[in-house]
Scaffold this motif. Structure first.
Motif, PDB file in Angstrom:
ATOM      1  N   ASP A 102       0.830  -1.209   0.000  1.00  0.00           N
ATOM      2  CA  ASP A 102       0.000   0.000   0.000  1.00  0.00           C
ATOM      3  C   ASP A 102       0.860   1.253   0.000  1.00  0.00           C
ATOM      4  O   ASP A 102       0.565   2.228  -0.722  1.00  0.00           O
ATOM      5  CB  ASP A 102      -0.921  -0.003   1.218  1.00  0.00           C
ATOM      6  N   GLU A 103       1.901   1.280   0.826  1.00  0.00           N
ATOM      7  CA  GLU A 103       2.793   2.440   0.839  1.00  0.00           C
ATOM      8  C   GLU A 103       3.489   2.614  -0.508  1.00  0.00           C
ATOM      9  O   GLU A 103       3.664   3.740  -1.001  1.00  0.00           O
ATOM     10  CB  GLU A 103       3.835   2.303   1.942  1.00  0.00           C
ATOM     11  N   MET A 104       3.895   1.502  -1.123  1.00  0.00           N
ATOM     12  CA  MET A 104       4.554   1.596  -2.422  1.00  0.00           C
ATOM     13  C   MET A 104       3.584   2.079  -3.498  1.00  0.00           C
ATOM     14  O   MET A 104       3.950   2.880  -4.377  1.00  0.00           O
ATOM     15  CB  MET A 104       5.131   0.223  -2.793  1.00  0.00           C
ATOM     16  N   ALA A 105       2.331   1.636  -3.424  1.00  0.00           N
ATOM     17  CA  ALA A 105       1.340   2.094  -4.408  1.00  0.00           C
ATOM     18  C   ALA A 105       1.081   3.587  -4.263  1.00  0.00           C
ATOM     19  O   ALA A 105       0.934   4.317  -5.268  1.00  0.00           O
ATOM     20  CB  ALA A 105       0.042   1.303  -4.235  1.00  0.00           C
ATOM     21  N   HIS A 129      15.879  -3.359   1.198  1.00  0.00           N
ATOM     22  CA  HIS A 129      15.721  -4.815   1.298  1.00  0.00           C
ATOM     23  C   HIS A 129      14.615  -5.220   2.269  1.00  0.00           C
ATOM     24  O   HIS A 129      14.222  -6.386   2.310  1.00  0.00           O
ATOM     25  CB  HIS A 129      17.041  -5.461   1.732  1.00  0.00           C
ATOM     26  N   MET A 130      14.101  -4.266   3.050  1.00  0.00           N
ATOM     27  CA  MET A 130      13.031  -4.565   3.988  1.00  0.00           C
ATOM     28  C   MET A 130      11.660  -4.594   3.323  1.00  0.00           C
ATOM     29  O   MET A 130      10.673  -4.983   3.960  1.00  0.00           O
ATOM     30  CB  MET A 130      13.022  -3.539   5.123  1.00  0.00           C
ATOM     31  N   LEU A 131      11.535  -4.185   2.072  1.00  0.00           N
ATOM     32  CA  LEU A 131      10.244  -4.220   1.388  1.00  0.00           C
ATOM     33  C   LEU A 131       9.781  -5.663   1.200  1.00  0.00           C
ATOM     34  O   LEU A 131      10.585  -6.586   1.064  1.00  0.00           O
ATOM     35  CB  LEU A 131      10.349  -3.540   0.019  1.00  0.00           C
ATOM     36  N   HIS A 134       5.552  -8.338  -2.474  1.00  0.00           N
ATOM     37  CA  HIS A 134       4.478  -7.655  -3.207  1.00  0.00           C
ATOM     38  C   HIS A 134       4.853  -6.206  -3.492  1.00  0.00           C
ATOM     39  O   HIS A 134       4.523  -5.675  -4.567  1.00  0.00           O
ATOM     40  CB  HIS A 134       3.184  -7.721  -2.392  1.00  0.00           C
ATOM     41  N   ALA A 135       5.527  -5.546  -2.552  1.00  0.00           N
ATOM     42  CA  ALA A 135       5.951  -4.166  -2.791  1.00  0.00           C
ATOM     43  C   ALA A 135       6.989  -4.097  -3.902  1.00  0.00           C
ATOM     44  O   ALA A 135       6.957  -3.187  -4.749  1.00  0.00           O
ATOM     45  CB  ALA A 135       6.501  -3.571  -1.496  1.00  0.00           C
ATOM     46  N   ASN A 137       7.278  -6.224  -6.376  1.00  0.00           N
ATOM     47  CA  ASN A 137       6.587  -6.494  -7.637  1.00  0.00           C
ATOM     48  C   ASN A 137       5.787  -5.285  -8.103  1.00  0.00           C
ATOM     49  O   ASN A 137       5.654  -5.037  -9.309  1.00  0.00           O
ATOM     50  CB  ASN A 137       5.663  -7.702  -7.476  1.00  0.00           C
ATOM     51  N   ALA A 138       5.260  -4.508  -7.143  1.00  0.00           N
ATOM     52  CA  ALA A 138       4.454  -3.345  -7.518  1.00  0.00           C
ATOM     53  C   ALA A 138       5.303  -2.243  -8.154  1.00  0.00           C
ATOM     54  O   ALA A 138       4.793  -1.482  -8.997  1.00  0.00           O
ATOM     55  CB  ALA A 138       3.726  -2.803  -6.292  1.00  0.00           C
ATOM     56  N   MET A 139       6.573  -2.153  -7.774  1.00  0.00           N
ATOM     57  CA  MET A 139       7.411  -1.066  -8.281  1.00  0.00           C
ATOM     58  C   MET A 139       8.232  -1.462  -9.506  1.00  0.00           C
ATOM     59  O   MET A 139       8.941  -0.608 -10.059  1.00  0.00           O
ATOM     60  CB  MET A 139       8.367  -0.588  -7.187  1.00  0.00           C
ATOM     61  N   LEU A 140       8.126  -2.721  -9.947  1.00  0.00           N
ATOM     62  CA  LEU A 140       8.999  -3.163 -11.042  1.00  0.00           C
ATOM     63  C   LEU A 140       8.764  -2.364 -12.319  1.00  0.00           C
ATOM     64  O   LEU A 140       9.726  -1.906 -12.965  1.00  0.00           O
ATOM     65  CB  LEU A 140       8.783  -4.659 -11.296  1.00  0.00           C
TER      66      LEU A 140
END
Length: 754
Positions: A102-105, A129-131, A134-135, A137-140
């Motif tokens: 959610d934060e990454m989105a 590295h703490m992400l 799913h985070a 994959n969302a930013m790829l």
């Protein structure tokens, strides 16, 4: 204004002031000057090496009002706002607290908008590295093709946890740890600006305690300033860090050099009185020994400003290279074993005493040293016959091998001083003059006579050995060399002769003539040529050898009541001609037909047509028409569907009589053991017989010796098959050729019927 710590006050604000990362500064400066800007950067390295600092300098280089440059001005609004941490288009995000999808989105949704008052919108994600997966994959997709106004800067201390899909989209820079020299120079510059007195050895000690982190070094410097009340001195830093004074270590090495155990323990006691850490002392001792080893092998690598340089050079010249290496190894192992010691003092002092007790000895010193005299309670070293040890030189090695093709002895053993053993020399007049020597452990060592006809003189303290051990030693010598035909052993004293105090003497024997081809055994009965028992036993040991005897776990498993086979070959007289026959005797096997006939006659339990029964015993063996049964109990007992004790009762019993009593038939069985009547075995066997004949059956039992049983019949049949298999193998022409041409032997007991 509140006090600002040194790590924040003196954070580098340009590439020129950054310390220890020249390789990264060079790459980034060239990229900025040539306007070759990447959209994603990844900085990796341990804590306090400049990852966040580089990110801020790079953000200023992107957004400086003077343009994209490797030398930001530092005075414009963008540069001052980024240094103050209030620039709206420079977003620093902590992935440790914002690690979800959610934060990454939310971050990616804002990235599509243009920057408010800057050239680029820069996102700095620390500890990326703490992400979560799913985070990542969302930013790829955005990380691969971001908008033109967006730059990503990622920082991490553990790049192994970042997916390769993210790594492949970033320009990666690995920041290295700060060398101690760079840290010392930077601390001198900062303390000079702060106008604080300091001692260079104290700064060097702070640099060592920082372990490559500039931020840790500045934090320790802040602590040292407060601890020393304004002056960073060596004594103050040592007291603050709990570090050990190098003078203790120098005194320890001087005591080792002088072989003074009391001085070693005195230093350990002084350290205990000051409550110094023994673990840290062993760590510092290992570092000092490392510096001494460097001074011995690479003198130019020792820095000129090292305060202990004179002591290092002196100790490097005083100790041998092997001693330094040994002391270093003992110190490292002693530090690891400190937790296993009764207490730290005992572990530390034992490490020092170990250094005092062990000294490396070179090969020349070992060769020139005299042989040690045996103590009253020890066992003397016994060298080989004719070895230099008989001339009062150092103990010769006891060989455990065989001669090679050049006539040299191949050594596979240990020295006689370390492993007391009886060395038996066994030589034969072969073409290459090979020599074979072996080790036979005995209760005590015994002198060995030279391989000459002259008798040997017993040495003082020699012990007697059994002639059987000598025969076994000779057998091992004969089979020690793979692929070679073992030479015959000379005549050995009779086994029944009691042992004496004379040393064992093995006399040379003339070469054995080549064995003539052996034809297969004849069909007719052939007499067995026998030899004296000691001679056959000796030949058996030579041909088979201890290594050829089957181990106990390879013994064939028998049913209950069958005798177990012996590990020693028991059918020596039934073999075909041996691979290395005795000059005076040849052992010929009996033909297969006669073996079968004798086995059938000698073994009880066979059917009437295959065996001669003992007529003196009362055994039932007549047909029973009422039951439509031939009266052969062993065959019937083996076919009954019973298990456990009832099965053992049926197979190990003997039928005495079978009679009809009214409507029931009474079977009277003779059993060898009373225990077979337990666990309801009589009822189970009665039920099985009643079901077999579909009539009423009753059992009567008695205890006595048995002969004609199902178990005895199975044993006899297996024995006949075993003898047939052995006779077939021995009569095979190919096997005979191997035995004749290559000295092959058949391992008795390894043959199994198909």
């Amino acid at each position: 204004m509140s006090y600002q710590v040194l790590a924040r006050k003196y954070r580098p604000r340009s590439f020129e002031t950054l310390v220890g990362q020249e390789h990264v500064v060079r790459a980034l400066s060239h990229a900025l000057e040539q306007q070759r800007l990447h959209h994603a950067y990844l900085f990796t390295g341990t804590r306090g090496v400049g990852k966040t600092t580089l990110s801020r300098i790079l953000a200023k280089s992107f957004n400086c009002e003077t343009g994209i440059t490797a030398h930001p001005c530092g005075v414009c609004e963008a540069c001052t706002a980024i240094d103050a941490g209030r620039f709206v288009d420079y977003i620093e995000m902590d992935a440790a607290s914002n690690r979800g999808v959610d934060e990454m989105a939310s971050l990616l949704e804002q990235a599509i908008y243009a920057p408010s008052n800057a050239r680029f919108k820069v996102y700095m994600i620390d500890e990326v590295h703490m992400l979560t997966n799913h985070a990542f994959n969302a930013m790829l997709k955005t990380l691969e093709e971001p908008p033109e106004h967006v730059k990503f800067i990622l920082a991490t201390t553990d790049p192994q946890k970042i997916p390769v899909t993210v790594l492949s989209r970033c320009l990666q820079f690995n920041l290295k740890q700060m060398p101690p020299g760079h840290i010392v120079g930077h601390l001198e510059n900062i303390l000079g600006q702060e106008q604080i007195d300091f001692e260079v050895p104290a700064l060097r000690l702070l640099a060592q305690g920082a372990h490559g982190s500039m931020r840790d070094a500045l934090s320790l410097t802040d602590q040292a300033i407060a601890y020393a009340a304004g002056k960073v001195s060596l004594n103050a830093v040592q007291g603050m860090l709990g570090a050990l004074d190098q003078s203790y270590l120098i005194r320890l090495l001087d005591a080792l050099l002088a072989q003074d155990g009391k001085a070693l323990l005195d230093v350990a006691d002084e350290m205990a009185a000051r409550s110094l850490s023994y673990k840290a002392a062993l760590q510092d001792l290992g570092s000092l020994l490392h510096q001494i080893a460097v001074a011995q092998l690479v003198p130019a690598a020792v820095a000129e400003d090292v305060p202990e340089r004179e002591q290092l050079v002196r100790l490097a010249q005083s100790f041998g290279r092997e001693e330094v290496q040994l002391f270093y190894q003992i110190a490292v192992h002693g530090r690891n074993e400190l937790a296993l010691a009764p207490d730290e003092y005992a572990g530390f002092s034992m490490t020092l005493l170990r250094m005092l007790a062990f000294r490396p000895v070179s090969g020349e010193q070992l060769a020139s040293s005299p042989a040690p005299a045996p103590s009253s309670g020890g066992r003397p070293a016994v060298p080989l016959a004719g070895s230099p040890a008989q001339n009062n030189t150092r103990p010769a090695p006891v060989n455990h091998g065989s001669g090679n093709a050049n006539g040299n002895v191949v050594n596979r053993g240990t020295t006689a001083a370390s492993t007391p053993a009886m060395a038996v020399s066994h030589s034969s007049a072969t073409q290459n003059s090979n020599v074979t020597s072996i080790n036979v452990p005995v209760a005590a060592t015994a002198p060995v006579a030279p391989a000459t006809p002259e008798p040997a003189t017993p040495a003082p303290g020699s012990t007697k050995i059994s002639p059987v051990m000598a025969a076994l030693a000779a057998a091992r010598a004969g089979s020690a060399k793979p692929g070679a035909r073992p030479a015959p052993v000379a005549e050995v004293a009779a086994r029944s002769e009691p042992a004496t105090d004379k040393p064992v003497q093995v006399a040379p024997v003339a070469p054995v003539a080549k064995v003539a081809p052996v034809a297969p055994p004849p069909v007719k009965s052939a007499p067995v040529v026998s030899a004296p028992a000691p001679m056959i036993a000796e030949q058996d040991f030579q041909s088979v050898g201890m290594d050829d005897m089957p181990p106990p776990w390879d013994e064939e498993m028998f049913f209950e009541g069958e005798p177990a086979r012996s590990a020693v070959p028991a059918k020596t007289q039934n073999r075909s001609i041996e691979s290395r026959p005795h000059p005076e005797v040849a052992v010929i096997s009996e033909p297969v037909a006669e073996v079968e006939q004798q086995a059938a006659i000698a073994t009880p339990g066979l059917k009437p047509e295959a065996a001669v029964l003992n007529t003196d015993r009362q055994i039932f063996n007549s047909p029973v028409p009422e039951l439509n049964w031939d009266g052969h109990w062993p065959t019937l007992a083996a076919s009954l569907p019973v298990r456990g004790v009832a099965q053992q009762m049926a197979q190990q019993s003997e039928l005495v009589s079978c009679r009809q009593d009214g409507n029931a038939h009474v079977f009277r069985l003779r059993l060898p053991l009373q225990t077979l009547l337990s666990s309801g075995s009589v009822e189970k066997l009665t039920a099985a017989l009643s079901e077999r004949f579909d009539k009423s059956i009753r059992l009567e039992t008695e205890i006595g010796a048995v002969e004609q049983t199902a178990n005895a019949q199975a044993v006899a049949e297996r024995e006949v098959r075993q003898q047939q298999a052995e006779a077939s193998i021995q009569a095979d022409s190919f096997v005979q050729t191997l035995m004749r041409e290559f000295g092959a032997t058949i391992v008795t007991g390894s043959v199994r019927p198909v």
